[in-house]
Scaffold this motif. Structure first.
Motif, PDB file in Angstrom:
ATOM      1  N   ALA A 222       0.820  -1.214   0.000  1.00  0.00           N
ATOM      2  CA  ALA A 222       0.000   0.000   0.000  1.00  0.00           C
ATOM      3  C   ALA A 222       0.851   1.260   0.000  1.00  0.00           C
ATOM      4  O   ALA A 222       0.351   2.342  -0.308  1.00  0.00           O
ATOM      5  N   LEU A 223       2.136   1.144   0.340  1.00  0.00           N
ATOM      6  CA  LEU A 223       3.019   2.298   0.358  1.00  0.00           C
ATOM      7  C   LEU A 223       3.690   2.521  -0.995  1.00  0.00           C
ATOM      8  O   LEU A 223       4.396   3.506  -1.174  1.00  0.00           O
ATOM      9  N   ASP A 224       3.493   1.593  -1.910  1.00  0.00           N
ATOM     10  CA  ASP A 224       4.092   1.691  -3.237  1.00  0.00           C
ATOM     11  C   ASP A 224       3.137   2.330  -4.228  1.00  0.00           C
ATOM     12  O   ASP A 224       1.947   2.506  -3.960  1.00  0.00           O
ATOM     13  N   ASP A 225       3.683   2.648  -5.392  1.00  0.00           N
ATOM     14  CA  ASP A 225       2.904   3.207  -6.498  1.00  0.00           C
ATOM     15  C   ASP A 225       2.126   4.436  -6.047  1.00  0.00           C
ATOM     16  O   ASP A 225       0.917   4.583  -6.285  1.00  0.00           O
ATOM     17  N   ARG A 226       2.842   5.332  -5.404  1.00  0.00           N
ATOM     18  CA  ARG A 226       2.244   6.583  -4.981  1.00  0.00           C
ATOM     19  C   ARG A 226       3.300   7.682  -4.983  1.00  0.00           C
ATOM     20  O   ARG A 226       4.496   7.424  -4.881  1.00  0.00           O
ATOM     21  N   VAL A 227       2.816   8.907  -5.126  1.00  0.00           N
ATOM     22  CA  VAL A 227       3.674  10.089  -5.155  1.00  0.00           C
ATOM     23  C   VAL A 227       3.256  10.995  -3.996  1.00  0.00           C
ATOM     24  O   VAL A 227       2.069  11.330  -3.868  1.00  0.00           O
ATOM     25  N   VAL A 228       4.213  11.358  -3.164  1.00  0.00           N
ATOM     26  CA  VAL A 228       3.938  12.189  -1.992  1.00  0.00           C
ATOM     27  C   VAL A 228       4.491  13.594  -2.230  1.00  0.00           C
ATOM     28  O   VAL A 228       5.712  13.783  -2.282  1.00  0.00           O
ATOM     29  N   PRO A 229       3.626  14.599  -2.378  1.00  0.00           N
ATOM     30  CA  PRO A 229       4.099  15.989  -2.505  1.00  0.00           C
ATOM     31  C   PRO A 229       4.479  16.535  -1.125  1.00  0.00           C
ATOM     32  O   PRO A 229       3.912  16.131  -0.107  1.00  0.00           O
ATOM     33  N   PHE A 230       5.405  17.479  -1.109  1.00  0.00           N
ATOM     34  CA  PHE A 230       5.805  18.072   0.162  1.00  0.00           C
ATOM     35  C   PHE A 230       6.364  19.468  -0.066  1.00  0.00           C
ATOM     36  O   PHE A 230       6.716  19.840  -1.193  1.00  0.00           O
ATOM     37  N   THR A 231       6.439  20.221   1.016  1.00  0.00           N
ATOM     38  CA  THR A 231       7.129  21.514   1.002  1.00  0.00           C
ATOM     39  C   THR A 231       7.985  21.606   2.257  1.00  0.00           C
ATOM     40  O   THR A 231       7.706  20.950   3.267  1.00  0.00           O
ATOM     41  N   VAL A 232       9.037  22.400   2.174  1.00  0.00           N
ATOM     42  CA  VAL A 232       9.863  22.737   3.339  1.00  0.00           C
ATOM     43  C   VAL A 232       9.898  24.260   3.376  1.00  0.00           C
ATOM     44  O   VAL A 232      10.768  24.888   2.770  1.00  0.00           O
ATOM     45  N   PRO A 233       8.940  24.888   4.065  1.00  0.00           N
ATOM     46  CA  PRO A 233       8.826  26.349   4.039  1.00  0.00           C
ATOM     47  C   PRO A 233      10.091  27.072   4.480  1.00  0.00           C
ATOM     48  O   PRO A 233      10.427  28.132   3.923  1.00  0.00           O
ATOM     49  N   ASP A 234      10.795  26.537   5.461  1.00  0.00           N
ATOM     50  CA  ASP A 234      12.000  27.215   5.953  1.00  0.00           C
ATOM     51  C   ASP A 234      13.084  27.324   4.886  1.00  0.00           C
ATOM     52  O   ASP A 234      13.949  28.206   4.957  1.00  0.00           O
ATOM     53  N   LEU A 235      13.054  26.413   3.894  1.00  0.00           N
ATOM     54  CA  LEU A 235      14.064  26.426   2.828  1.00  0.00           C
ATOM     55  C   LEU A 235      13.480  26.907   1.504  1.00  0.00           C
ATOM     56  O   LEU A 235      14.190  26.928   0.486  1.00  0.00           O
ATOM     57  N   ASP A 236      12.206  27.262   1.504  1.00  0.00           N
ATOM     58  CA  ASP A 236      11.545  27.711   0.268  1.00  0.00           C
ATOM     59  C   ASP A 236      11.652  26.667  -0.841  1.00  0.00           C
ATOM     60  O   ASP A 236      11.887  26.998  -2.014  1.00  0.00           O
ATOM     61  N   VAL A 237      11.488  25.397  -0.480  1.00  0.00           N
ATOM     62  CA  VAL A 237      11.524  24.349  -1.499  1.00  0.00           C
ATOM     63  C   VAL A 237      10.230  23.540  -1.453  1.00  0.00           C
ATOM     64  O   VAL A 237       9.543  23.485  -0.432  1.00  0.00           O
ATOM     65  N   ARG A 238       9.926  22.963  -2.579  1.00  0.00           N
ATOM     66  CA  ARG A 238       8.812  22.033  -2.698  1.00  0.00           C
ATOM     67  C   ARG A 238       9.313  20.829  -3.476  1.00  0.00           C
ATOM     68  O   ARG A 238      10.362  20.891  -4.140  1.00  0.00           O
ATOM     69  N   GLY A 239       8.556  19.735  -3.429  1.00  0.00           N
ATOM     70  CA  GLY A 239       9.020  18.564  -4.160  1.00  0.00           C
ATOM     71  C   GLY A 239       8.038  17.419  -4.075  1.00  0.00           C
ATOM     72  O   GLY A 239       6.914  17.555  -3.572  1.00  0.00           O
ATOM     73  N   ARG A 240       8.491  16.262  -4.568  1.00  0.00           N
ATOM     74  CA  ARG A 240       7.688  15.050  -4.554  1.00  0.00           C
ATOM     75  C   ARG A 240       8.618  13.845  -4.395  1.00  0.00           C
ATOM     76  O   ARG A 240       9.768  13.867  -4.849  1.00  0.00           O
ATOM     77  N   VAL A 241       8.089  12.813  -3.762  1.00  0.00           N
ATOM     78  CA  VAL A 241       8.776  11.528  -3.657  1.00  0.00           C
ATOM     79  C   VAL A 241       7.905  10.483  -4.327  1.00  0.00           C
ATOM     80  O   VAL A 241       6.696  10.434  -4.080  1.00  0.00           O
ATOM     81  N   VAL A 242       8.488   9.642  -5.162  1.00  0.00           N
ATOM     82  CA  VAL A 242       7.735   8.579  -5.823  1.00  0.00           C
ATOM     83  C   VAL A 242       8.334   7.226  -5.453  1.00  0.00           C
ATOM     84  O   VAL A 242       9.551   7.072  -5.361  1.00  0.00           O
ATOM     85  N   ARG A 243       7.452   6.265  -5.226  1.00  0.00           N
ATOM     86  CA  ARG A 243       7.836   4.863  -5.039  1.00  0.00           C
ATOM     87  C   ARG A 243       7.016   4.028  -6.016  1.00  0.00           C
ATOM     88  O   ARG A 243       5.782   4.060  -5.971  1.00  0.00           O
ATOM     89  N   LEU A 244       7.667   3.301  -6.883  1.00  0.00           N
ATOM     90  CA  LEU A 244       6.988   2.429  -7.843  1.00  0.00           C
ATOM     91  C   LEU A 244       7.291   0.981  -7.498  1.00  0.00           C
ATOM     92  O   LEU A 244       8.462   0.596  -7.384  1.00  0.00           O
ATOM     93  N   GLY A 245       6.240   0.178  -7.326  1.00  0.00           N
ATOM     94  CA  GLY A 245       6.394  -1.231  -7.005  1.00  0.00           C
ATOM     95  C   GLY A 245       5.828  -2.117  -8.087  1.00  0.00           C
ATOM     96  O   GLY A 245       6.459  -2.361  -9.109  1.00  0.00           O
ATOM     97  N   SER A 246       4.602  -2.603  -7.886  1.00  0.00           N
ATOM     98  CA  SER A 246       4.013  -3.540  -8.846  1.00  0.00           C
ATOM     99  C   SER A 246       3.853  -2.927 -10.226  1.00  0.00           C
ATOM    100  O   SER A 246       3.913  -3.630 -11.244  1.00  0.00           O
ATOM    101  N   SER A 247       3.650  -1.607 -10.306  1.00  0.00           N
ATOM    102  CA  SER A 247       3.452  -0.973 -11.609  1.00  0.00           C
ATOM    103  C   SER A 247       4.699  -1.107 -12.479  1.00  0.00           C
ATOM    104  O   SER A 247       4.618  -1.537 -13.638  1.00  0.00           O
ATOM    105  N   ILE A 248       5.861  -0.754 -11.948  1.00  0.00           N
ATOM    106  CA  ILE A 248       7.077  -0.837 -12.757  1.00  0.00           C
ATOM    107  C   ILE A 248       7.496  -2.291 -12.938  1.00  0.00           C
ATOM    108  O   ILE A 248       8.042  -2.665 -13.977  1.00  0.00           O
ATOM    109  N   ASP A 249       7.215  -3.144 -11.953  1.00  0.00           N
ATOM    110  CA  ASP A 249       7.544  -4.565 -12.089  1.00  0.00           C
ATOM    111  C   ASP A 249       6.750  -5.182 -13.229  1.00  0.00           C
ATOM    112  O   ASP A 249       7.277  -5.981 -14.018  1.00  0.00           O
TER     113      ASP A 249
END
Length: 341
Positions: free
Chosen positions: A18-45
């Motif tokens: 359940a933790l795979d095949d999802r993209v988590v958006p995030f921000t770090v306000p103190d550093l003025d950055v934003r981003g995303r983390v992706v984990r691909l499991g069964s989809s890429i397999d």
């Protein structure tokens, strides 16, 4: 970038699917950055196993898929984001399609002779396998709008480096990307592929903070030391320097380990600054092909070309290069409605 196999264990992979095949958006306000983390499991397999790609090719296509999903999930509209490479290396072409908001497909074309030479020479890095050519990223919002495409040259660099070049010249947003591909060994020694990625972008509220590096001062007295900004993005900002340095510490196994949640990885990186995570986007592997689409494609060929495609039994067969689904049509079915051609 070095790829690694993760030995976390297949049981852990299944229990935490359940933790795979999802993209988590995030921000770090103190550093003025934003981003995303992706984990691909069964989809890429599923994608890599379907074509049974040689291991070096599977790793590069996995990187391309992770990169495409990272960028494609940023779309705020219904449309497509496509990454495509065309080059003179053992992997002559790759195409990864992301269909917003949540599905993707991928395929690679291989020059078997060049791949054999690369394996014999041990030249198996992403840059070695792609060689020289170009990488194109295309945003397509549909027929009602003009497509946007950014192109960067491939000169045996990694996909991470090519993506950084793309952001510098096309988006002009200071960005850092980490990609990782690996596998877990399942029952009977079967291999199950995984891919992961992290994208961080510097988005300060003040435009002045994106000011370029100071220009060379011109003539200076002989022997005078000239201090220049060596930041690879051409800006000088402590917050971005810190964020960039933290991203560069991320190792492949941290992007792939099924026991390490994306949120936990972000905490490791930014706990001193405080990262805010948002609702994840679930993604899956899906092809866009259909019988209707393929029939339309066949009818787009000239009559002469269609006749050349007819088999002895009077049918035309087409196999989707993405999902390997086979479509068979009677010649009369294809010609229906084209009598006036």
């Amino acid at each position: 970038m070095a790829d690694t196999d993760t030995g976390a264990g297949y049981a852990a992979l299944e229990s935490l699917a359940a933790l795979d095949d999802r993209v988590v958006p995030f921000t770090v306000p103190d550093l003025d950055v934003r981003g995303r983390v992706v984990r691909l499991g069964s989809s890429i397999d599923t994608i890599l196993a379907r074509h049974d790609y040689p291991e070096p090719v599977a790793r590069v296509l996995g990187e391309a898929a992770a990169l495409t999903v990272l960028l494609g999930t940023a779309l705020k509209f219904e449309g497509r984001f496509q990454l495509q490479t065309k080059s003179d290396g053992a992997i002559s072409m790759m195409v990864v399609d992301f269909n917003a908001p949540d599905s993707f497909r991928a395929v690679a074309h291989i020059d078997e002779a060049k791949l054999a030479d690369a394996v014999a020479a041990g030249s198996l890095s992403t840059g070695d396998l792609l060689g020289e050519g170009h990488l194109a990223m295309t945003v397509d919002q549909g027929s009602a709008t003009t497509r946007y495409q950014g192109v960067v040259a491939l000169n045996r660099q990694s996909l991470e480096e090519a993506a950084h070049q793309y952001f510098r010249q096309s988006e002009q947003i200071p960005s850092r990307i980490r990609l990782g591909v690996g596998s877990i060994v399942g029952p009977g020694g079967s291999r199950h592929w995984r891919a992961g990625g992290l994208l961080v972008q510097f988005m300060p509220h003040s435009v002045d903070r994106l000011r370029a590096a100071d220009m060379h001062p011109g003539d200076a007295p002989e022997g005078h030391e000239i201090l220049t900004n060596t930041d690879p993005d051409g800006i000088s900002d402590d917050a971005w320097a810190e964020a960039r340095s933290l991203v560069e510490t991320v190792e492949d196994h941290e992007l792939l380990d099924p026991l390490l949640e994306s949120e936990r990885l972000l905490y490791r990186l930014f706990h001193e600054r405080g990262a805010r995570v948002f609702e994840p986007t679930l993604v899956h592997e899906a092809c866009r092909c259909s019988r209707e689409r393929v029939l339309g494609m066949l009818r787009g060929f000239s009559g002469e070309d269609r006749k050349a495609m007819v088999a002895d039994d009077g049918t035309l067969g087409v196999t989707c290069e993405f999902c390997s689904r086979r479509y068979v049509f009677a010649a009369t079915e294809v010609e229906d409605g084209l009598a006036g051609e």
